[in-house]
Design a protein around this motif. Structure first.
Motif, PDB file in Angstrom:
ATOM      1  N   ALA A   1       0.906  -1.221  -0.067  1.00 15.76           N
ATOM      2  CA  ALA A   1      -0.226  -0.057  -0.043  1.00 15.76           C
ATOM      3  C   ALA A   1       0.730   1.151   0.113  1.00 15.76           C
ATOM      4  N   GLU A   2       0.384   2.460  -0.560  1.00 15.29           N
ATOM      5  CA  GLU A   2       0.947   3.627  -0.587  1.00 15.29           C
ATOM      6  C   GLU A   2       0.952   4.388   0.245  1.00 15.29           C
ATOM      7  N   VAL A   3       2.142   5.209   0.877  1.00 14.01           N
ATOM      8  CA  VAL A   3       2.126   6.070   1.829  1.00 14.01           C
ATOM      9  C   VAL A   3       2.357   7.540   1.290  1.00 14.01           C
ATOM     10  N   LEU A   4       1.806   8.501   1.655  1.00 12.24           N
ATOM     11  CA  LEU A   4       1.923   9.854   0.893  1.00 12.24           C
ATOM     12  C   LEU A   4       2.447  10.646   2.078  1.00 12.24           C
ATOM     13  N   ASP A   5       2.218  10.650   3.070  1.00 11.95           N
ATOM     14  CA  ASP A   5       2.551  11.626   4.348  1.00 11.95           C
ATOM     15  C   ASP A   5       3.370  10.875   5.323  1.00 11.95           C
ATOM     16  N   PRO A   6       4.615  11.997   5.750  1.00 16.14           N
ATOM     17  CA  PRO A   6       5.190  11.127   6.656  1.00 16.14           C
ATOM     18  C   PRO A   6       4.623  10.914   7.867  1.00 16.14           C
ATOM     19  N   ARG A   7       3.456  11.527   8.224  1.00 20.49           N
ATOM     20  CA  ARG A   7       2.637  11.357   9.566  1.00 20.49           C
ATOM     21  C   ARG A   7       1.831  10.230   9.424  1.00 20.49           C
ATOM     22  N   HIS A   8       1.733   9.597   8.328  1.00 24.61           N
ATOM     23  CA  HIS A   8       1.182   8.467   8.069  1.00 24.61           C
ATOM     24  C   HIS A   8       1.932   7.010   7.965  1.00 24.61           C
ATOM     25  N   VAL A   9       3.146   7.175   8.229  1.00 28.29           N
ATOM     26  CA  VAL A   9       4.264   6.000   7.748  1.00 28.29           C
ATOM     27  C   VAL A   9       3.786   5.029   8.947  1.00 28.29           C
ATOM     28  N   GLU A  10       3.732   5.302  10.195  1.00 27.48           N
ATOM     29  CA  GLU A  10       3.661   4.440  11.246  1.00 27.48           C
ATOM     30  C   GLU A  10       2.329   3.674  11.173  1.00 27.48           C
ATOM     31  N   LEU A  11       1.253   4.337  10.789  1.00 27.71           N
ATOM     32  CA  LEU A  11      -0.145   3.673  10.543  1.00 27.71           C
ATOM     33  C   LEU A  11       0.195   2.601   9.385  1.00 27.71           C
ATOM     34  N   VAL A  12       0.583   3.000   8.243  1.00 27.98           N
ATOM     35  CA  VAL A  12       0.651   2.184   7.117  1.00 27.98           C
ATOM     36  C   VAL A  12       1.590   1.045   7.347  1.00 27.98           C
ATOM     37  N   ALA A  13       2.743   1.327   7.966  1.00 28.83           N
ATOM     38  CA  ALA A  13       3.709   0.197   8.475  1.00 28.83           C
ATOM     39  C   ALA A  13       3.213  -0.803   9.419  1.00 28.83           C
ATOM     40  N   GLY A  14       2.056  -0.243  10.012  1.00 27.66           N
ATOM     41  CA  GLY A  14       1.557  -1.017  11.138  1.00 27.66           C
ATOM     42  C   GLY A  14       0.490  -2.230  10.501  1.00 27.66           C
ATOM     43  N   HIS A  15       0.328  -2.018   9.223  1.00 21.37           N
ATOM     44  CA  HIS A  15      -0.394  -2.872   8.504  1.00 21.37           C
ATOM     45  C   HIS A  15       0.143  -3.599   7.337  1.00 21.37           C
ATOM     46  N   ALA A  16       0.877  -2.958   6.402  1.00 22.15           N
ATOM     47  CA  ALA A  16       1.034  -3.354   5.027  1.00 22.15           C
ATOM     48  C   ALA A  16       2.385  -3.993   5.349  1.00 22.15           C
ATOM     49  N   ASP A  17       2.739  -5.066   4.226  1.00 21.76           N
ATOM     50  CA  ASP A  17       3.840  -5.950   4.208  1.00 21.76           C
ATOM     51  C   ASP A  17       4.763  -5.337   3.518  1.00 21.76           C
ATOM     52  N   LEU A  18       4.421  -4.322   2.561  1.00 22.97           N
ATOM     53  CA  LEU A  18       5.508  -3.603   1.708  1.00 22.97           C
ATOM     54  C   LEU A  18       4.983  -2.145   1.396  1.00 22.97           C
ATOM     55  N   ILE A  19       5.682  -1.258   1.792  1.00 20.72           N
ATOM     56  CA  ILE A  19       5.070   0.181   1.728  1.00 20.72           C
ATOM     57  C   ILE A  19       5.494   0.885   0.302  1.00 20.72           C
ATOM     58  N   ARG A  20       4.655   1.360  -0.198  1.00 20.90           N
ATOM     59  CA  ARG A  20       4.896   1.748  -1.746  1.00 20.90           C
ATOM     60  C   ARG A  20       5.133   3.529  -1.531  1.00 20.90           C
ATOM     61  N   ILE A  21       6.344   4.015  -2.247  1.00 17.95           N
ATOM     62  CA  ILE A  21       6.256   5.358  -2.134  1.00 17.95           C
ATOM     63  C   ILE A  21       5.989   5.683  -3.966  1.00 17.95           C
ATOM     64  N   GLY A  22       4.944   6.435  -4.016  1.00 17.93           N
ATOM     65  CA  GLY A  22       4.624   6.814  -5.411  1.00 17.93           C
ATOM     66  C   GLY A  22       5.497   7.648  -6.065  1.00 17.93           C
ATOM     67  N   ALA A  23       4.994   7.790  -7.483  1.00 19.40           N
ATOM     68  CA  ALA A  23       6.048   8.595  -8.650  1.00 19.40           C
ATOM     69  C   ALA A  23       6.143   9.993  -7.951  1.00 19.40           C
ATOM     70  N   ARG A  24       5.017  10.599  -7.639  1.00 15.99           N
ATOM     71  CA  ARG A  24       5.102  12.134  -7.231  1.00 15.99           C
ATOM     72  C   ARG A  24       5.932  11.988  -5.846  1.00 15.99           C
ATOM     73  N   ASN A  25       6.219  11.216  -5.106  1.00 13.69           N
ATOM     74  CA  ASN A  25       6.910  11.385  -3.815  1.00 13.69           C
ATOM     75  C   ASN A  25       8.290  10.948  -4.083  1.00 13.69           C
ATOM     76  N   MET A  26       8.945  10.408  -5.153  1.00 17.45           N
ATOM     77  CA  MET A  26      10.177   9.902  -5.096  1.00 17.45           C
ATOM     78  C   MET A  26      11.154  11.018  -4.910  1.00 17.45           C
ATOM     79  N   SER A  27      10.851  12.255  -4.752  1.00 14.86           N
ATOM     80  CA  SER A  27      11.909  13.217  -4.238  1.00 14.86           C
ATOM     81  C   SER A  27      11.282  14.061  -3.175  1.00 14.86           C
ATOM     82  N   ASN A  28      10.439  13.281  -2.436  1.00 15.42           N
ATOM     83  CA  ASN A  28       9.816  13.909  -1.158  1.00 15.42           C
ATOM     84  C   ASN A  28      10.943  13.243   0.065  1.00 15.42           C
TER      85      ASN A  28
END
Lengths: 345, 345, 345, 345
Positions: free
Chosen positions: C173-200
């Protein structure tokens, strides 16, 4: 006619970290075989080979195909005669008595294609009155669709010659086919190579072997180095009267037909002694952009502009959307004069 | 020789929100004047005008230059005869007895430029043994630098004809100049128009008027629509034996010479009935990419590939970095056969 | 956690022909001041300075701002840990028991966005049955328009976790916001950084400091070097489980949403030890391209694909045009297995 | 805080020639289901469906995924509040008492990154004396390499606030991370979103919910429509004080870092009421281009420029190659004043 020698070139050849020692030797031996002077910089993880020699011999060899070579970096530009290192002073091109380059801001204006005597003469009269120095108008048009209007041919050239006589405006016209060079050169004062033909090498060579000045538009996909190399094709055949013209490059942006690369003007002026103009009409492809882009071209230091002016754009057979009306052109010329004065031109 | 009629076209003309009512009327009147059927969709903020009529008449008028017009959207493609709507069944082109299209995966291989009899014959023998169907080898080369090797000309064509006879391999060669079409067509089985000449309209027309099949490479800056419109130039002059070849487009990425647009293969197959091949050598510009890109071309559904094979790439006078060795080519052909079988080709 | 040292770098600094002798001295002195070893190659017209030293110190200095400097060429790549020179053997990433890299061709499939339990479970059941190894489905969507559907958020993550349990499919699943990393990492097996965020960069750093594997999509405007430098951001913070994913770059072609850079797969595999997958759905943006591009990705050597599968694309809230139906996916998987076998994978 | 309604949208849906009659009906039914008014234009070979309705509802449906649909053309722009149709009069943004927009040509100048008190104060004193209205200087820098200098953080913001007090120059600073918005907004007068973050939607939303004016740089890969849609994200959250800044787009040309899209200025001014500035320093990436591009920006009608000025560029920690010296800046300001006067600004 100058001899075809490209002058010195310097190459940097970066070897792979896992290149066999013999690989470096093979490269060095071959470099020396073509008369180059070689310097080795053995690094921690890879060897870097520097070479200085005759450009035409160095560039003909496929260094990247040698075993163990990772990358080849040419230090000098691939052109010579059109470069400022060869000729530091700026070239001024005389077009039927009108000078392009040397500080002036030369305005060329007229219809994209010659469609009729009435249309051409109305445009010529108007642009002359507003202060243009040269007339544009094409006899042959390159069209993406084979079903579009392709130009009036020789008849257009005769009308342009008549307009020159009547309004005192030397003219520029495009040539598409090497078999038409003699015909166009027999009438026009400046022969234009369009963006689509910038890499049409037989056409470039043909224009290098006739005496009329040449305007070389930048291909909309060409790098500045490729553009200057195309100018070198003309120069090395003996014709040194070359005017460059930036007209936009192809990018992802779709609001404009092409993206005018305004920075190309000072970049080219640093690399080459040739004058460089701007086409604000074909780059944007919109009437409303012509005036602001003309002023930008003047402010950035271009040697002039090439503007589509049409007495009735909605009846134009080619590129109506970007032609401005005579009245807009006259108003623009007033602003051009004011800004040129402020810039000391 | 077909008559030059582009068939029907349909335009959508979006008016500005501030367009005067008379502006819509003027557009509608002019559309009807060229025989178009017109539909008006009055929206909340702007009127949308739809028109259906004869494409060549509709496209010649500069609708964007009419007062009040914001945008013009052509509904149908700018080409007709090369489109699948005109001919749903796929074209198969016969090149000296070898078929391109129709399910086969045709491999054309050989040196980029003919440099000598030894070089050409070594390459031809090797590619024949490995299973290539056609030979490549050029007599005229378009080179960015005027100082680079430009090809052996007629002598190369004679060597290619000799190799055809000896190894049973019909050949493809490039033509750059409309004045050389007769010469090249007198020898080659398939005449190639290179990427730099895709928009050289006089050359396209000349090739449309001679009987040999033509391979049209995509310009590295050309959209797929422009590429198919260039094919239309050839087709409408009467030559229907056209093979398209994707060879990479210019992008910002510098790791490869150009970016192979692999998606163009299925996109073209949906729009056109012409066969489409891939050049995995010139797109990447690197030897190590040739094999993976060839397999990708096969898997994506291309009708074949055009591969540079050179017996000694480090001595090549043109494009050595991307040529593969005969041994690599033989190994690649084994993989091609295995994957083709898995795909039922 | 590795220490932030970039290893050695080697620079080539080309001086202008008119550089004062003191200019070369100033550059050399400064290079030595940061501990670099310096080699001078005095050419006929300009001096070339070679330097080898610590990359992080060498790259922080603005060499192009020194008087007399014309050009600076870095010899080594700007990344270190993700490069094959640092680690020659290929990385294999374990995602909830499924391996990415190491010869396998891993298929990740599912809906672009999670829209409802019914939609997700129908898709998950179908892709599992057809042979996918991992499930995709997003909770947060980056949308160009602020008025478009932005995702179900945490609720979607819970549905994905439920689907994982029921169908035995770990998910990305994708994560967009550094404040959501913990939430997504708590569920997903692989965390995706989308094309628009490659330089975030704050987001990259946050993902480098948590333990779940990361999929880094290439920005649609990013060069391969920039993409690998973005991976370096994650790696250097301590997370070495990184999967790259090519998804098309922005070019002038408008027939496809983006241009899939298929050559990037072998290029990345030569530069980096990280596995690299392909997204055939978002690159083309068209349903009809998904199957041919998947087969091309397999043939070119990619480590897997990421495919949008939707039970009813015309009801999708996000990216319907490119989703394939479960039946098409099952047919595609049959062809994938046949080609993989032919390639010995 | 405005309500999130995108206003009317109008779609043109072109059906395939082989679309089943039921396919048109399905599209029409669904359009009516979301409240759109529908017009059918049955053509000779294909039906064209026109629809007018609520933009947010129309755009959320995946029309291209419906069976039989060939192409979807949105007639209206994807943004509303930042468009000139919504607000015809131009927005003027007040930044600590300095106005951007409304005819003035506002010059913002200073170092790219704050490196020390001495460096900042030397630059601030010089740009104030030469006539700049606002100071630039960054506390957080997005760097492609994780090993490069990343900025001084809060310390830099405090130094900037001190410089503002001492020299009477309000300042602009960049924010990279949504978690830093409060910190930066607590000090800066204008908050900049850099090119790499133009599509960082959580960051855009955060800036829309705080009261300080925002400068939104164009992503170097973003179309003008995407740029204005990003501005819409900020606007719709309630912050209407937005300044746009063009800074070059990524193209194939390598002589400049990016290609300044000078035409974007008049194009944006026709589409939007927001002021638009130009960054002549970061677009070209070369010191020698700063002055000509600044004059071009003024002549084309931009509302101001953002210029890197550094007291000692060769010691700069970030982007030294493009910073100009205080003396060059003073000379440039003299020319700016002369040209502005000639243009009546």
């Amino acid at each position: 006619m100058t001899t075809a020698r490209n002058g010195d070139q310097s190459l940097i050849i970066v070897m792979r970290p896992d290149a066999a020692p013999g690989a470096v030797d093979a490269v060095v031996e071959r470099l020396r075989g073509v008369g180059a002077e070689v310097h080795l910089s053995p690094g921690l993880r890879r060897t870097v080979v520097g070479a200085v020699g005759d450009g035409s011999r160095l560039q003909q060899l496929p260094w990247e195909a040698f075993p163990g070579v990772e990358r080849v970096v040419p230090v000098l530009a691939p052109f010579r005669f059109v470069g400022r290192e060869f000729q530091p002073e700026r070239t001024v091109v005389d077009v039927g008595g009108v000078r392009i380059g040397g500080g002036a801001f030369t305005v060329i204006a007229g219809p994209c294609a010659v469609e009729s005597r009435d249309q051409l003469f109305a445009a010529a009269e108007a642009v002359k009155a507003a202060g243009a120095s040269l007339l544009r108008g094409d006899a042959f048009k390159p069209r993406t669709s084979p079903y579009a209007f392709q130009g009036l041919g020789e008849e257009a050239l005769k009308l342009l010659a008549e307009a020159r006589h009547r309004f005192g405006l030397p003219f520029v016209a495009e040539v598409l086919d090497p078999r038409h060079v003699e015909l166009v050169a027999g009438h026009a004062d400046l022969i234009r190579i369009g963006a689509r033909n910038m890499s049409n090498f037989p056409l470039l060579a043909e224009l290098g072997r006739q005496p009329k000045p040449v305007m070389l538009k930048r291909g909309f996909t060409a790098t500045i180095e490729e553009w200057l190399s195309a100018a070198e094709y003309i120069y090395k055949e003996g014709n040194h009267d070359i005017v460059l013209c930036e007209r936009g490059i192809r990018t992802f942006e779709t609001q404009t037909r092409n993206t005018l690369d305004i920075s190309a003007v000072p970049v080219v002026q640093a690399l080459s002694h040739l004058p460089v103009m701007v086409d604000p009409s074909h780059s944007g492809g919109r009437r409303s952009l012509v005036s602001p882009l003309t002023l930008a071209a003047l402010a950035v230091g271009a040697d002039g502009v090439l503007i589509d002016v049409h007495p009735a754009p909605e009846t134009a057979l080619v590129d109506g959307p970007q032609a401005i009306l005579p009245a807009e052109f006259a108003e623009l010329m007033d602003r051009v004069r004011a800004v040129a004065a402020a810039l000391g031109r």
